[in-house]
Design a protein around this motif. Sequence first.
Motif, PDB file in Angstrom:
ATOM      1  N   THR A   1       0.820  -1.102  -0.037  1.00  0.00           N
ATOM      2  CA  THR A   1       0.035  -0.037  -0.031  1.00  0.00           C
ATOM      3  C   THR A   1       0.862   1.234   0.120  1.00  0.00           C
ATOM      4  O   THR A   1       0.314   2.349  -0.154  1.00  0.00           O
ATOM      5  CB  THR A   1      -0.879   0.103   1.064  1.00  0.00           C
ATOM      6  OG1 THR A   1      -0.024  -0.193   2.507  1.00  0.00           O
ATOM      7  CG2 THR A   1      -2.091  -1.138   0.870  1.00  0.00           C
ATOM      8  N   GLU A   2       2.171   1.008   0.359  1.00  0.00           N
ATOM      9  CA  GLU A   2       2.989   2.167   0.240  1.00  0.00           C
ATOM     10  C   GLU A   2       3.664   2.456  -1.058  1.00  0.00           C
ATOM     11  O   GLU A   2       4.776   3.165  -1.231  1.00  0.00           O
ATOM     12  CB  GLU A   2       3.890   2.108   1.667  1.00  0.00           C
ATOM     13  CG  GLU A   2       3.313   2.433   2.916  1.00  0.00           C
ATOM     14  CD  GLU A   2       4.273   2.110   4.080  1.00  0.00           C
ATOM     15  OE1 GLU A   2       5.456   2.469   3.919  1.00  0.00           O
ATOM     16  OE2 GLU A   2       3.763   2.059   5.362  1.00  0.00           O
ATOM     17  N   LEU A   3       3.563   1.452  -1.953  1.00  0.00           N
ATOM     18  CA  LEU A   3       4.311   1.623  -3.200  1.00  0.00           C
ATOM     19  C   LEU A   3       3.377   1.904  -4.457  1.00  0.00           C
ATOM     20  O   LEU A   3       2.218   1.497  -4.383  1.00  0.00           O
ATOM     21  CB  LEU A   3       4.884   0.023  -3.335  1.00  0.00           C
ATOM     22  CG  LEU A   3       5.869  -0.573  -2.366  1.00  0.00           C
ATOM     23  CD1 LEU A   3       6.484  -1.753  -2.674  1.00  0.00           C
ATOM     24  CD2 LEU A   3       7.025   0.409  -2.375  1.00  0.00           C
ATOM     25  N   ALA A   4       3.893   2.483  -5.166  1.00  0.00           N
ATOM     26  CA  ALA A   4       3.149   2.897  -6.676  1.00  0.00           C
ATOM     27  C   ALA A   4       4.214   2.600  -7.873  1.00  0.00           C
ATOM     28  O   ALA A   4       5.320   2.748  -7.462  1.00  0.00           O
ATOM     29  CB  ALA A   4       2.625   4.242  -6.512  1.00  0.00           C
ATOM     30  N   VAL A   5       3.423   2.478  -8.895  1.00  0.00           N
ATOM     31  CA  VAL A   5       4.214   2.511 -10.232  1.00  0.00           C
ATOM     32  C   VAL A   5       3.792   3.427 -11.235  1.00  0.00           C
ATOM     33  O   VAL A   5       2.483   3.474 -11.347  1.00  0.00           O
ATOM     34  CB  VAL A   5       4.377   0.893 -10.724  1.00  0.00           C
ATOM     35  CG1 VAL A   5       5.278   0.112  -9.529  1.00  0.00           C
ATOM     36  CG2 VAL A   5       2.926   0.336 -10.979  1.00  0.00           C
ATOM     37  N   SER A   6       4.536   3.800 -11.921  1.00  0.00           N
ATOM     38  CA  SER A   6       4.047   4.512 -13.178  1.00  0.00           C
ATOM     39  C   SER A   6       4.545   3.665 -14.480  1.00  0.00           C
ATOM     40  O   SER A   6       5.630   3.598 -14.585  1.00  0.00           O
ATOM     41  CB  SER A   6       4.671   5.867 -13.264  1.00  0.00           C
ATOM     42  OG  SER A   6       4.385   6.647 -14.451  1.00  0.00           O
ATOM     43  N   VAL A   7       3.582   3.309 -15.006  1.00  0.00           N
ATOM     44  CA  VAL A   7       3.826   2.560 -16.560  1.00  0.00           C
ATOM     45  C   VAL A   7       2.886   2.962 -17.451  1.00  0.00           C
ATOM     46  O   VAL A   7       1.726   3.580 -17.456  1.00  0.00           O
ATOM     47  CB  VAL A   7       3.270   0.948 -16.176  1.00  0.00           C
ATOM     48  CG1 VAL A   7       4.093   0.371 -15.170  1.00  0.00           C
ATOM     49  CG2 VAL A   7       1.784   0.981 -15.699  1.00  0.00           C
ATOM     50  N   ARG A   8       3.381   3.005 -18.498  1.00  0.00           N
ATOM     51  CA  ARG A   8       2.739   3.168 -19.826  1.00  0.00           C
ATOM     52  C   ARG A   8       1.442   2.526 -20.074  1.00  0.00           C
ATOM     53  O   ARG A   8       0.398   3.019 -20.690  1.00  0.00           O
ATOM     54  CB  ARG A   8       3.740   3.261 -21.143  1.00  0.00           C
ATOM     55  CG  ARG A   8       3.011   3.633 -22.494  1.00  0.00           C
ATOM     56  CD  ARG A   8       3.942   3.316 -23.625  1.00  0.00           C
ATOM     57  NE  ARG A   8       5.222   4.077 -23.475  1.00  0.00           N
ATOM     58  CZ  ARG A   8       5.433   5.052 -24.117  1.00  0.00           C
ATOM     59  NH1 ARG A   8       4.703   5.823 -24.968  1.00  0.00           N
ATOM     60  NH2 ARG A   8       6.726   5.827 -24.018  1.00  0.00           N
ATOM     61  N   ASP A   9       1.457   1.002 -19.915  1.00  0.00           N
ATOM     62  CA  ASP A   9       0.455   0.252 -20.012  1.00  0.00           C
ATOM     63  C   ASP A   9      -0.160  -0.338 -18.664  1.00  0.00           C
ATOM     64  O   ASP A   9       0.594  -1.284 -18.471  1.00  0.00           O
ATOM     65  CB  ASP A   9       0.846  -0.703 -21.149  1.00  0.00           C
ATOM     66  CG  ASP A   9      -0.172  -1.783 -21.556  1.00  0.00           C
ATOM     67  OD1 ASP A   9      -1.420  -1.763 -20.802  1.00  0.00           O
ATOM     68  OD2 ASP A   9      -0.142  -2.536 -22.458  1.00  0.00           O
ATOM     69  N   VAL A  10      -0.955  -0.015 -18.047  1.00  0.00           N
ATOM     70  CA  VAL A  10      -1.495  -0.488 -16.860  1.00  0.00           C
ATOM     71  C   VAL A  10      -1.767  -2.101 -16.948  1.00  0.00           C
ATOM     72  O   VAL A  10      -1.608  -2.806 -16.060  1.00  0.00           O
ATOM     73  CB  VAL A  10      -2.488   0.407 -16.140  1.00  0.00           C
ATOM     74  CG1 VAL A  10      -2.249   1.895 -15.980  1.00  0.00           C
ATOM     75  CG2 VAL A  10      -3.856   0.240 -17.141  1.00  0.00           C
TER      76      VAL A  10
END
Length: 283
Positions: free
Chosen positions: A27-36
């Motif tokens: 819950t404390e991690l996020a990712v930024s990706v082009r294609d979810v």
Amino acid sequence: MKILVTGATGHLGSLVLDKLLETVPATELAVSVRDVSKAAHLQAKGVDVRQGNFDQPETLREALRGISRMLLISTAGEHRQAQHQAAVDAAREAGVQFVAYTSIVNAQASKAALADDHRATEAYIRESGMSYVFLRNNWYVENEQGGIQAVLQGMPWVHATGAAQVGWAAREDYAHAAAAVLTQDGHANKIYELAGPLRTTAELAALVGEVLGVEARVLEVDDEAYAQGLRAAGLPEFLVAVFTDMQKAIREGALATASDDLERLLGRPPQPLDHAIRAMAQP
């Protein structure tokens, strides 16, 4: 504190996420990706998956909302300096406090063409006012997939690096070092030169032969012959130029930087290259 990793479905990013998930709640991690859709496995673990496109800055601003720490994994291609600057601008506007950036060894002084974008990105991050750490990665041993496959097929490992040394390490170790600076204090505004033990191409080839139990021949060529080989393999001219220039830069000592920074961040020596070599030998 929420941590975001860009390029989290790529080779390096996925390894960083795996390591972070060992100690940080999802819950404390996020990712930024082009294609979810490619990050569905992370979403299933509870990671906050956000859509972010380096060529669409407005998506980056939204993706970075509420993020405290960010790992900016350098992109590939001809426009990465602009992409990096868009990401840095978005991070500053979103209130990100700390940016870790994957750079290249000895970025400020390197004469390798590959270092130009890294040097410019480092300067841009410094000027942003955000705290930062530069992870100046030496060379992934996984970059030598072509040479290892050649050896397995009974062909010589072709190179144009002479007797220059390189600090090869496994991509996993570089990933674990990145996870360390994201989760520990005391790394603000630091620069780390990350490398494994220095070896020549001939020495690495000999290690490959020993690990895989095969004869490992090497063939040193000049830059033009090396470039012609890449063209014959079907690589586009842009990549031919990049890879050939890197061989020249290595030959001139661009990656011959000894450092124990990787060991200090890992809290252990870099892992032997045997495991990575065996993995690359798989069909």
